[in-house]
Design an enzyme around this catalytic site. Sequence first.
Site, PDB file in Angstrom:
ATOM      1  N   ARG A  23       0.523  -1.031  -0.315  1.00  0.00           N
ATOM      2  CA  ARG A  23       0.109   0.141   0.375  1.00  0.00           C
ATOM      3  C   ARG A  23       0.789   1.070   0.186  1.00  0.00           C
ATOM      4  O   ARG A  23       0.587   2.154   0.472  1.00  0.00           O
ATOM      5  CB  ARG A  23      -0.758  -0.057   1.013  1.00  0.00           C
ATOM      6  CG  ARG A  23      -2.035  -0.434   1.056  1.00  0.00           C
ATOM      7  CD  ARG A  23      -3.197  -0.651   0.464  1.00  0.00           C
ATOM      8  NE  ARG A  23      -4.247  -1.356   0.077  1.00  0.00           N
ATOM      9  CZ  ARG A  23      -5.350  -1.128   1.597  1.00  0.00           C
ATOM     10  NH1 ARG A  23      -5.854  -0.702   1.819  1.00  0.00           N
ATOM     11  NH2 ARG A  23      -6.094  -2.487   0.824  1.00  0.00           N
ATOM     12  N   ARG A  27      -2.919   6.931   1.023  1.00  0.00           N
ATOM     13  CA  ARG A  27      -3.949   7.588   2.353  1.00  0.00           C
ATOM     14  C   ARG A  27      -2.630   8.561   2.753  1.00  0.00           C
ATOM     15  O   ARG A  27      -2.679   9.933   3.035  1.00  0.00           O
ATOM     16  CB  ARG A  27      -5.108   7.992   2.631  1.00  0.00           C
ATOM     17  CG  ARG A  27      -6.453   7.273   1.553  1.00  0.00           C
ATOM     18  CD  ARG A  27      -7.274   7.337   2.293  1.00  0.00           C
ATOM     19  NE  ARG A  27      -6.958   6.048   2.758  1.00  0.00           N
ATOM     20  CZ  ARG A  27      -7.973   4.896   3.462  1.00  0.00           C
ATOM     21  NH1 ARG A  27      -9.280   5.164   3.106  1.00  0.00           N
ATOM     22  NH2 ARG A  27      -7.535   3.290   3.797  1.00  0.00           N
ATOM     23  N   ARG A  36      -6.151  12.242  -5.107  1.00  0.00           N
ATOM     24  CA  ARG A  36      -8.209  11.897  -4.659  1.00  0.00           C
ATOM     25  C   ARG A  36      -9.140  12.333  -4.037  1.00  0.00           C
ATOM     26  O   ARG A  36     -10.138  12.422  -3.735  1.00  0.00           O
ATOM     27  CB  ARG A  36      -7.623  10.625  -3.417  1.00  0.00           C
ATOM     28  CG  ARG A  36      -7.889   9.287  -3.405  1.00  0.00           C
ATOM     29  CD  ARG A  36      -8.723   8.529  -3.625  1.00  0.00           C
ATOM     30  NE  ARG A  36      -9.242   7.751  -2.882  1.00  0.00           N
ATOM     31  CZ  ARG A  36     -11.027   8.203  -2.563  1.00  0.00           C
ATOM     32  NH1 ARG A  36     -11.324   8.956  -3.005  1.00  0.00           N
ATOM     33  NH2 ARG A  36     -10.952   7.656  -1.265  1.00  0.00           N
ATOM     34  N   ASP A  72      -6.163  -2.583  -7.105  1.00  0.00           N
ATOM     35  CA  ASP A  72      -7.187  -2.973  -6.648  1.00  0.00           C
ATOM     36  C   ASP A  72      -7.642  -4.320  -6.622  1.00  0.00           C
ATOM     37  O   ASP A  72      -7.970  -4.800  -7.167  1.00  0.00           O
ATOM     38  CB  ASP A  72      -8.292  -2.580  -6.067  1.00  0.00           C
ATOM     39  CG  ASP A  72      -9.105  -2.962  -4.443  1.00  0.00           C
ATOM     40  OD1 ASP A  72      -8.402  -2.191  -3.420  1.00  0.00           O
ATOM     41  OD2 ASP A  72      -9.947  -4.049  -4.593  1.00  0.00           O
ATOM     42  N   TYR A 149     -15.049 -11.735  -0.101  1.00  0.00           N
ATOM     43  CA  TYR A 149     -14.837 -10.400  -0.240  1.00  0.00           C
ATOM     44  C   TYR A 149     -16.472 -11.093  -1.449  1.00  0.00           C
ATOM     45  O   TYR A 149     -17.724  -9.966  -1.317  1.00  0.00           O
ATOM     46  CB  TYR A 149     -14.188 -10.044  -0.882  1.00  0.00           C
ATOM     47  CG  TYR A 149     -13.422  -8.907  -0.612  1.00  0.00           C
ATOM     48  CD1 TYR A 149     -13.753  -7.875   0.028  1.00  0.00           C
ATOM     49  CD2 TYR A 149     -11.980  -9.374  -0.343  1.00  0.00           C
ATOM     50  CE1 TYR A 149     -13.072  -7.104   1.211  1.00  0.00           C
ATOM     51  CE2 TYR A 149     -11.067  -9.165   0.645  1.00  0.00           C
ATOM     52  CZ  TYR A 149     -11.472  -8.202   1.556  1.00  0.00           C
ATOM     53  OH  TYR A 149     -10.260  -7.345   2.412  1.00  0.00           O
TER      54      TYR A 149
HETATM   55  O1  CP3 Z   1       0.450  -1.839  -2.546  1.00  0.00           O
HETATM   56  C1  CP3 Z   1      -0.126  -1.060  -3.063  1.00  0.00           C
HETATM   57  O2  CP3 Z   1       0.270   0.297  -3.185  1.00  0.00           O
HETATM   58  C2  CP3 Z   1      -0.914  -1.057  -4.237  1.00  0.00           C
HETATM   59  C3  CP3 Z   1      -2.382  -1.068  -4.620  1.00  0.00           C
HETATM   60  C4  CP3 Z   1      -3.521  -1.645  -3.668  1.00  0.00           C
HETATM   61  C5  CP3 Z   1      -4.330  -0.913  -3.336  1.00  0.00           C
HETATM   62  N1  CP3 Z   1      -5.020  -2.013  -2.200  1.00  0.00           N
HETATM   63  C6  CP3 Z   1      -5.247   0.227  -3.454  1.00  0.00           C
HETATM   64  C7  CP3 Z   1      -5.721   0.545  -2.507  1.00  0.00           C
HETATM   65  C8  CP3 Z   1      -3.351  -2.834  -3.018  1.00  0.00           C
HETATM   66  C9  CP3 Z   1      -2.049  -4.093  -3.377  1.00  0.00           C
HETATM   67  C10 CP3 Z   1      -4.608  -3.055  -2.696  1.00  0.00           C
HETATM   68  C11 CP3 Z   1      -4.915  -4.832  -2.241  1.00  0.00           C
HETATM   69  C12 CP3 Z   1      -5.359  -5.040  -1.797  1.00  0.00           C
HETATM   70  N2  CP3 Z   1      -6.950  -4.519  -1.543  1.00  0.00           N
HETATM   71  C13 CP3 Z   1      -5.725  -6.046  -0.638  1.00  0.00           C
HETATM   72  C14 CP3 Z   1      -4.544  -6.675  -0.227  1.00  0.00           C
HETATM   73  C15 CP3 Z   1      -3.362  -6.504   0.722  1.00  0.00           C
HETATM   74  C16 CP3 Z   1      -4.121  -6.070   1.835  1.00  0.00           C
HETATM   75  O3  CP3 Z   1      -4.204  -4.809   2.248  1.00  0.00           O
HETATM   76  O4  CP3 Z   1      -4.917  -7.215   2.330  1.00  0.00           O
HETATM   77  C17 CP3 Z   1      -7.012  -6.336   0.134  1.00  0.00           C
HETATM   78  C18 CP3 Z   1      -7.719  -6.900   0.634  1.00  0.00           C
HETATM   79  C19 CP3 Z   1      -7.557  -4.985  -0.811  1.00  0.00           C
HETATM   80  C20 CP3 Z   1      -9.284  -5.272  -0.820  1.00  0.00           C
HETATM   81  C21 CP3 Z   1      -9.483  -3.262  -0.503  1.00  0.00           C
HETATM   82  N3  CP3 Z   1      -9.450  -2.143  -0.596  1.00  0.00           N
HETATM   83  C22 CP3 Z   1      -9.835  -3.113   1.328  1.00  0.00           C
HETATM   84  C23 CP3 Z   1     -10.298  -3.244   1.749  1.00  0.00           C
HETATM   85  C24 CP3 Z   1     -10.199  -1.292   1.144  1.00  0.00           C
HETATM   86  C25 CP3 Z   1     -10.399  -0.268   2.054  1.00  0.00           C
HETATM   87  C26 CP3 Z   1      -9.357  -0.248   3.054  1.00  0.00           C
HETATM   88  C27 CP3 Z   1      -9.427   1.512   3.438  1.00  0.00           C
HETATM   89  O5  CP3 Z   1      -9.033   1.592   4.502  1.00  0.00           O
HETATM   90  O6  CP3 Z   1     -10.028   1.575   3.586  1.00  0.00           O
HETATM   91  C28 CP3 Z   1      -9.625  -1.105  -0.499  1.00  0.00           C
HETATM   92  C29 CP3 Z   1      -9.512   0.667  -0.667  1.00  0.00           C
HETATM   93  C30 CP3 Z   1      -7.751   0.245  -1.453  1.00  0.00           C
HETATM   94  N4  CP3 Z   1      -7.085  -0.138  -1.702  1.00  0.00           N
HETATM   95  C31 CP3 Z   1      -7.312   1.908  -1.019  1.00  0.00           C
HETATM   96  C32 CP3 Z   1      -6.263   2.003  -1.928  1.00  0.00           C
HETATM   97  C33 CP3 Z   1      -5.117   2.624  -1.940  1.00  0.00           C
HETATM   98  C34 CP3 Z   1      -7.681   3.211   0.214  1.00  0.00           C
HETATM   99  C35 CP3 Z   1      -8.180   3.850  -0.809  1.00  0.00           C
HETATM  100  C36 CP3 Z   1      -8.731   5.100  -0.603  1.00  0.00           C
HETATM  101  O7  CP3 Z   1      -7.533   5.927  -1.190  1.00  0.00           O
HETATM  102  O8  CP3 Z   1      -9.791   5.722  -0.356  1.00  0.00           O
END
Ligand code: CP3
Length: 343
Positions: A23, A27, A36, A72, A149
């Site tokens: 990640r 943010r 964003r 994502d 999911y």
């Molecule tokens: O690592 C990176 O920088 C690459 C981008 C990336 C994102 N999600 C961006 C993201 C990667 C590799 C993921 C993987 C992902 N997404 C996983 C597996 C890794 C982990 O964290 O366990 C999972 C379970 C998801 C599903 C997901 N996407 C969730 C549960 C959420 C909400 C989390 C939150 O904090 O709100 C997301 C959203 C998400 N994916 C964000 C980002 C940068 C936040 C979105 C925003 O800008 O509001």
Amino acid sequence: MNDLFLRACKGYKVRPVPIWIMRQAGRYLPEYQQVRGEVDFLTLCKTPELAAKVTVQPVDVLGVDAAILFSDILIPAEAMGLELKFIEGQGPVLSPTIRDKQAVSELKSIDPKKDVPFVLETIKILREELKDRVPLIGFSGAPFTLATYMIEGGSTKSFFYTKRFMYENPTVFKELMNKLCSVTLSYLSAQIEAGVQAVQMFDTWAGILHADEYQRFVLPFVQRIFDYLKSCGVPRIYFALDSYHLLHVISQIDCEVFGIDWRIDLDKAVEILGEDRVVQGNLDPCALFLEDKELEKKVKDILKAGSKAKSHIFNLGHGVLPNIPAERVKFLVDLVHKLSMDL
Ligand code: CP3
């Protein structure tokens, strides 16, 4: 090009030890927040110029040794026919939920070039932009994590519907896993064809299972994907969160790198996985709140434990938290580079 990461994936003990952060585009970075502020998360994922821009930000700001595609794990779920929304404060929501044979049979397979062209376009832009800098990592969710999911309809703490489906109707559950396996396979192959130089499969929720269920319902599908990708020649990384109790089974997986979370010391993970394996990890994301000296000690301990493996790629044990100051993450990157020269 800085190829520390790729050489470490291949098992070379490189110095400094490379670091990237799960990640890392997110943010906590003011530069990300600025982008964003203009568009919602899904639009960002689907606009190649913007997705490429935020992918490169952590390379510029932090000096990490690899970039990870901004996207994502749930993007393919949408292509399979589900509606996907990201709700502020709640996370992802998928509908309809997939809880029976009928719902599984209605899930579409995907043609990445047609269904997720923006992902492949983002990769092409990135390879051009990053060519003299750092390698690009592609990724997907692992079939089981994607299944949770789809079955739950979003995030959950109990995984009630997932486990109920698995125990009550194992045959149909495996049909769902089969479909997700095919989708993941073609999705990752397309990313590799478009230019990613390594792939990571995120199995965030595998750890909710007992080793017996993991062996039966998860391992064969993960292995099938990695077997298929082997001939592509790019390093394959498997990351399962909270999976200490599964490592003896995970050790059967044929892949180049194992991601490890912070709950286990890397040298203990190596004892289970084998000394000829490459590990990635594993600082607790919250440890970035430690004061300098204590953080330094933790980093040293991790580098020392990681040196027991064939090679080591530094990372957090899970994604960086949104409320960590970006300077703190940069401090960590510099610290890992500096301290690992004395190993
Ligand atoms: O690592 C990176 O920088 C690459 C981008 C990336 C994102 N999600 C961006 C993201 C990667 C590799 C993921 C993987 C992902 N997404 C996983 C597996 C890794 C982990 O964290 O366990 C999972 C379970 C998801 C599903 C997901 N996407 C969730 C549960 C959420 C909400 C989390 C939150 O904090 O709100 C997301 C959203 C998400 N994916 C964000 C980002 C940068 C936040 C979105 C925003 O800008 O509001």
